[in-house]
Design an enzyme around this catalytic site. Structure first.
Site, mmCIF file in Angstrom:
data_model
loop_
_atom_site.group_PDB
_atom_site.id
_atom_site.type_symbol
_atom_site.label_atom_id
_atom_site.label_comp_id
_atom_site.label_asym_id
_atom_site.label_seq_id
_atom_site.Cartn_x
_atom_site.Cartn_y
_atom_site.Cartn_z
ATOM 1 N N PHE A 137 0.857 -1.190 0.000
ATOM 2 C CA PHE A 137 0.000 0.000 0.000
ATOM 3 C C PHE A 137 0.885 1.228 0.000
ATOM 4 O O PHE A 137 1.760 1.382 0.861
ATOM 5 C CB PHE A 137 -0.924 0.035 1.220
ATOM 6 C CG PHE A 137 -1.822 1.245 1.240
ATOM 7 C CD1 PHE A 137 -2.989 1.269 0.494
ATOM 8 C CD2 PHE A 137 -1.471 2.378 1.969
ATOM 9 C CE1 PHE A 137 -3.807 2.398 0.480
ATOM 10 C CE2 PHE A 137 -2.282 3.514 1.963
ATOM 11 C CZ PHE A 137 -3.451 3.518 1.213
ATOM 12 N N ASP A 238 9.526 2.218 1.714
ATOM 13 C CA ASP A 238 8.347 2.938 2.195
ATOM 14 C C ASP A 238 8.194 2.640 3.683
ATOM 15 O O ASP A 238 7.709 1.582 4.073
ATOM 16 C CB ASP A 238 7.105 2.496 1.414
ATOM 17 C CG ASP A 238 5.856 3.271 1.810
ATOM 18 O OD1 ASP A 238 5.813 3.824 2.933
ATOM 19 O OD2 ASP A 238 4.903 3.303 1.015
ATOM 20 N N LYS A 267 3.082 9.458 8.880
ATOM 21 C CA LYS A 267 2.376 8.911 10.042
ATOM 22 C C LYS A 267 2.984 9.315 11.380
ATOM 23 O O LYS A 267 2.695 10.387 11.889
ATOM 24 C CB LYS A 267 2.249 7.403 9.901
ATOM 25 C CG LYS A 267 1.234 6.981 8.829
ATOM 26 C CD LYS A 267 0.956 5.503 8.863
ATOM 27 C CE LYS A 267 -0.030 5.063 7.779
ATOM 28 N NZ LYS A 267 -1.397 5.534 7.999
#
Length: 425
Positions: A137, A238, A267
């Site tokens: 993702f 990532d 995040k």
């Protein structure tokens, strides 16, 4: 105001494309606890999807943001720059793996970080193609969505994806896919469809997030590094969900001892404020010309101030060690539950990035319905859980790393009760 009243308003006002796992409307939060508009208390094992690793409203983070608000909230760094943007870049450059000079750019979201990493890789290599992994993702923008290796719900109905994006299987032993299978698929891709000399970047998550919390095998990371070196491809890690102590290291790649060329992060970086970054080799990061990177809100002063405080809290409270301690407690409890729960077929994840996967009782097929029952039973008992996985059969545990011991114990008791209740229903 009741939750159901706000929910009715939401249905009239907000696009149905904004999926929501609960209809609990938050009123306030502290560390690992959230209270809704009706005054109900919940234990938060989602942390805003791995965002508030340092807990809701950590005093040091709140103090830093409040102080910055009294100075200025926005100038746009490209117009009137500010020193703490530079200082945070220096701190991140020093933290990321790699014995080479590094540079950083700040943006607003994880998807933006991924987009900019691909832009930088293409500018540096002069090549167009990008390789990603099934189950990965990387965001909901068109490049992020194209790189994401999961159709539902991220790609459905949105038309053609970006060109020159290719996927290969991600190694998952439980599902019968090995590192050799993944690397063989890469070689077949190079033989059948894609000249490796056209590839700008290979992007991967050291631990897949939405895909099911599957850690990348060490051998896979070594093979990717070797392949990138052999063909002049930019290796992009990532770390948007894995970063900032979640896996028991500052970044998950620290556990591999292998340096990517570029790292995307977001995040947990700013304790709940929107801030993201790309950090990487200076010569690669400098490939884009002035004005090619950035954005109006990129590196907003409030997010930068919060991020400095987050890095301080991680160091001062030794949150990497705390993540390993909490993860160990969680895995031990899950193993005890597993002894009487045949549906639980796997427990995995480094540090406090832990997941449990559930199949049918005979172990033959993923069981998303049972997994959803666990989440629903936990919610009835005021514990917020998240599911994930290509099949929707994984419960992921993402409580703040600062969670108090007594609240952690309370949550584990609720979890055990919820799994038992799901089996009985």
């Amino acid at each position: 105001m009741l939750n159901e009243q706000i929910s009715a308003r939401k249905n009239s006002a907000i696009s149905r494309g904004v999926g929501m796992q609960t209809q609990i409307y938050a009123a306030r939060a502290k560390n690992a606890e959230v209270w809704d508009v009706e005054g109900n208390r919940y234990i938060d094992f989602a942390a805003g999807i791995a965002v508030v690793n340092t807990g809701h409203c950590h005093p040091k983070v709140m103090e830093a943001v409040t102080r910055q608000m009294g100075l200025f909230t926005h100038t746009c760094h490209q117009v009137l720059p500010y020193e703490n943007y530079v200082g945070l870049a220096e701190r991140l450059n020093a933290m990321v793996q790699g014995d080479f000079d590094k540079k950083t750019v700040f943006v607003t979201t994880g998807a933006e970080a991924v987009e900019n990493a691909i832009k930088v890789a293409r500018a540096y290599t002069g090549r167009p193609a990008v390789i990603a992994f099934g189950g990965g993702f990387h965001g909901r923008t068109f490049m992020g969505m194209s790189l994401t290796g999961k159709v539902a719900p991220y790609k459905q109905g949105f038309g053609a994806m970006m060109p020159d994006v290719y996927h290969v299987p991600f190694p998952v032993e439980l599902h019968g896919v090995s590192t050799k299978d993944a690397m063989d698929a890469l070689q077949k891709l190079f033989k059948a469809d894609l000249d490796p000399n056209r590839v700008a970047a290979i992007i991967f998550e050291p631990v897949q997030g939405e895909g099911g919390f599957y850690p990348a095998p060490l051998e896979l990371v070594r093979e990717i590094r070797a392949l990138c070196d052999a063909h002049g491809i930019v290796m992009v890690a990532d770390e948007i969900q894995t970063g900032f102590a979640r896996t028991g290291n500052m970044f998950a790649m620290d556990g591999y001892g292998i340096a990517p060329d570029l790292t995307t992060m977001a995040k947990g970086l700013a304790g709940g404020l929107p801030l993201a970054a790309v950090v990487g080799k200076a010569e690669i990061m400098d490939a884009a010309g002035p004005g090619g990177l950035g954005g109006t809100y990129g590196g907003n002063p409030l997010g930068i101030a919060a991020a400095h405080a987050v890095l301080d809290v991680i160091a001062e409270e030794n949150l990497c060690a705390r993540a390993n301690e909490l993860g160990s407690r969680l895995r031990q409890r899950l193993e005890a539950i597993r002894a009487t729960t045949p549906e639980m077929v796997d427990i995995r994840g480094p540090g406090f990035m832990v997941a449990a996967e559930f199949n049918t009782a005979d172990g033959t097929a993923p069981d998303p319905a049972f997994t959803q029952k666990i989440r629903e039973e936990a919610l009835k008992r005021n514990l917020i859980l998240l599911t994930c996985g290509v099949y929707g059969n994984v419960v992921r545990f993402l409580a703040p790393i600062t969670i108090e011991d007594e609240i952690m114990s309370e949550a584990l008791d609720i979890l055990e009760e919820s799994i038992a209740a799901a089996r009985e229903s």
